[in-house]
Motif scaffolding. Sequence first.
Motif, PDB file in Angstrom:
ATOM      1  N   HIS A 249       1.689   8.084  81.677  1.00  0.00           N
ATOM      2  CA  HIS A 249       2.687   8.950  82.335  1.00  0.00           C
ATOM      3  C   HIS A 249       2.509  10.442  82.110  1.00  0.00           C
ATOM      4  CE1 HIS A 249       5.031   5.363  83.326  1.00  0.00           C
ATOM      5  NE2 HIS A 249       4.816   4.964  82.086  1.00  0.00           N
ATOM      6  N   PHE A 250       1.623  10.836  81.208  1.00  0.00           N
ATOM      7  CA  PHE A 250       1.460  12.274  80.919  1.00  0.00           C
ATOM      8  C   PHE A 250       0.137  12.722  81.521  1.00  0.00           C
ATOM      9  CE2 PHE A 250       0.254  15.989  78.454  1.00  0.00           C
ATOM     10  CZ  PHE A 250       1.448  16.667  78.314  1.00  0.00           C
ATOM     11  N   LYS A 251       0.213  13.681  82.463  1.00  0.00           N
ATOM     12  CA  LYS A 251      -1.011  14.159  83.131  1.00  0.00           C
ATOM     13  C   LYS A 251      -1.666  15.220  82.250  1.00  0.00           C
ATOM     14  CE  LYS A 251       1.330  14.321  87.219  1.00  0.00           C
ATOM     15  NZ  LYS A 251       1.876  15.334  88.099  1.00  0.00           N
ATOM     16  N   GLN A 252      -2.578  14.769  81.409  1.00  0.00           N
ATOM     17  CA  GLN A 252      -3.264  15.685  80.498  1.00  0.00           C
ATOM     18  C   GLN A 252      -4.265  16.527  81.297  1.00  0.00           C
ATOM     19  OE1 GLN A 252      -3.115  16.373  77.100  1.00  0.00           O
ATOM     20  NE2 GLN A 252      -4.714  17.859  77.596  1.00  0.00           N
ATOM     21  N   PRO A 253      -4.117  17.877  81.326  1.00  0.00           N
ATOM     22  CA  PRO A 253      -5.091  18.683  82.082  1.00  0.00           C
ATOM     23  C   PRO A 253      -6.450  18.694  81.372  1.00  0.00           C
ATOM     24  CG  PRO A 253      -3.494  20.104  80.953  1.00  0.00           C
ATOM     25  CD  PRO A 253      -3.069  18.693  80.684  1.00  0.00           C
ATOM     26  N   LYS A 254      -7.527  18.577  82.156  1.00  0.00           N
ATOM     27  CA  LYS A 254      -8.845  18.452  81.522  1.00  0.00           C
ATOM     28  C   LYS A 254      -9.255  19.727  80.771  1.00  0.00           C
ATOM     29  CE  LYS A 254     -11.605  19.444  85.735  1.00  0.00           C
ATOM     30  NZ  LYS A 254     -10.535  20.303  86.279  1.00  0.00           N
ATOM     31  N   GLU A 255      -8.749  20.896  81.203  1.00  0.00           N
ATOM     32  CA  GLU A 255      -9.087  22.157  80.524  1.00  0.00           C
ATOM     33  C   GLU A 255      -8.352  22.281  79.188  1.00  0.00           C
ATOM     34  OE1 GLU A 255      -7.366  21.743  83.289  1.00  0.00           O
ATOM     35  OE2 GLU A 255      -8.042  23.049  84.907  1.00  0.00           O
ATOM     36  N   GLY A 256      -7.345  21.442  78.987  1.00  0.00           N
ATOM     37  CA  GLY A 256      -6.526  21.539  77.777  1.00  0.00           C
ATOM     38  C   GLY A 256      -5.205  22.225  78.067  1.00  0.00           C
ATOM     39  N   LEU A 257      -4.168  21.817  77.370  1.00  0.00           N
ATOM     40  CA  LEU A 257      -2.842  22.433  77.532  1.00  0.00           C
ATOM     41  C   LEU A 257      -2.924  23.887  77.083  1.00  0.00           C
ATOM     42  CD1 LEU A 257      -0.821  19.425  76.117  1.00  0.00           C
ATOM     43  CD2 LEU A 257      -0.597  20.310  78.451  1.00  0.00           C
ATOM     44  N   GLY A 258      -2.526  24.781  77.959  1.00  0.00           N
ATOM     45  CA  GLY A 258      -2.615  26.214  77.646  1.00  0.00           C
ATOM     46  C   GLY A 258      -3.764  26.882  78.381  1.00  0.00           C
ATOM     47  N   ASN A 259      -4.776  26.071  78.778  1.00  0.00           N
ATOM     48  CA  ASN A 259      -5.937  26.641  79.485  1.00  0.00           C
ATOM     49  C   ASN A 259      -5.931  26.246  80.956  1.00  0.00           C
ATOM     50  OD1 ASN A 259      -6.778  27.351  76.899  1.00  0.00           O
ATOM     51  ND2 ASN A 259      -8.005  25.486  76.661  1.00  0.00           N
ATOM     52  N   VAL A 264       3.403  26.980  82.996  1.00  0.00           N
ATOM     53  CA  VAL A 264       3.906  26.989  81.607  1.00  0.00           C
ATOM     54  C   VAL A 264       2.769  27.038  80.583  1.00  0.00           C
ATOM     55  CG1 VAL A 264       6.027  25.781  82.242  1.00  0.00           C
ATOM     56  CG2 VAL A 264       4.051  24.451  81.452  1.00  0.00           C
ATOM     57  N   ALA A 265       1.565  27.370  81.046  1.00  0.00           N
ATOM     58  CA  ALA A 265       0.410  27.397  80.123  1.00  0.00           C
ATOM     59  C   ALA A 265       0.664  28.362  78.955  1.00  0.00           C
ATOM     60  CB  ALA A 265      -0.854  27.795  80.877  1.00  0.00           C
ATOM     61  N   HIS A 266       1.346  29.480  79.251  1.00  0.00           N
ATOM     62  CA  HIS A 266       1.625  30.453  78.177  1.00  0.00           C
ATOM     63  C   HIS A 266       2.496  29.861  77.072  1.00  0.00           C
ATOM     64  CE1 HIS A 266       5.042  30.602  80.877  1.00  0.00           C
ATOM     65  NE2 HIS A 266       5.747  31.130  79.893  1.00  0.00           N
ATOM     66  N   MET A 267       3.368  28.918  77.452  1.00  0.00           N
ATOM     67  CA  MET A 267       4.230  28.313  76.430  1.00  0.00           C
ATOM     68  C   MET A 267       3.385  27.481  75.464  1.00  0.00           C
ATOM     69  SD  MET A 267       7.486  27.331  78.869  1.00  0.00           S
ATOM     70  CE  MET A 267       8.575  26.616  77.638  1.00  0.00           C
TER      71      MET A 267
END
Length: 278
Positions: A249-259, A264-267
Amino acid sequence: MKIDKKTFIDSLGGPEAAGRMDSEARADALESHMMAQLNRPKTGDPAWDQIKPEKYPTVAEVESQIETRKYREGVGFMYVPRTGENVKRLTPMPPSPTLYDFFKLRFMDTSNHVLQSAALAMKNSMKEEIILACLLHDVVQEIIRTDHGWWGAQLFEPYVPEKVSFAIRYHQTLRYYPDPSVGYEYPDLYRQLFGYDYVPPPYIEATYQMVRKHPWYMDARLVTVNDLYAFDRNAVVTIEPFMDIVGRHFKQPKEGLGNDGSPVAHMWRTIARPDQPL
Ligand SMILES: [Fe+2]
Ligand SMILES: [Fe+2]
């Protein structure tokens, strides 16, 4: 710690209400009661000194505490440790950080609570979205606590089903309102934190009226039901049993959270690099 039995039973709603609780719920309530007493600030503030230790404060007494602190209550746990100790140097995050990495390396002050909440939801055979919402519902308190339901929902919105972010956003509001149909009562901890005569502000009341009529009301409500007794600081729960649910259920972005360039990447970067001065 000395516990006044009558005060404790009164705080549960009297002997009859206490009698209706099972032993586990009573033990949990006792723990919350003791924690609330332990958490009373030792400031020498005369307003506090007049309060009997076994009594909950009033709103005015809670407000009188503000200028005795070096920080504001709404600041996140990772930014100002409540122990008063110096902060510790953090392990750098991997180049493409995942939710798992954040749990392991950054959610130090909130992970025990949310993992216990998710474990309770799993034990209670909740559906996977509710378990995920429980797992994520309070971690934003690492950076900010004020209105944490809204901040938390925003942090996760791009990555989870809409119902999950709905449940995270509104669990904060629903915690102020009992729902006997699912056995949810106003938490004693809130009498301690906000004052026993606290009345939620109009935006919380208006939000409650809206959510109460919403078809997804129960999704948010079930987070509060599984949240209530999740306060055992000695219990050890790990993220591993929940990784399958996260994977589904969690769509993990391949670049990484924040990248990932999400709104909301800045958070996520703020959580990853809290020592960055600007
Ligand atoms: Fe919460
Ligand atoms: Fe919680």
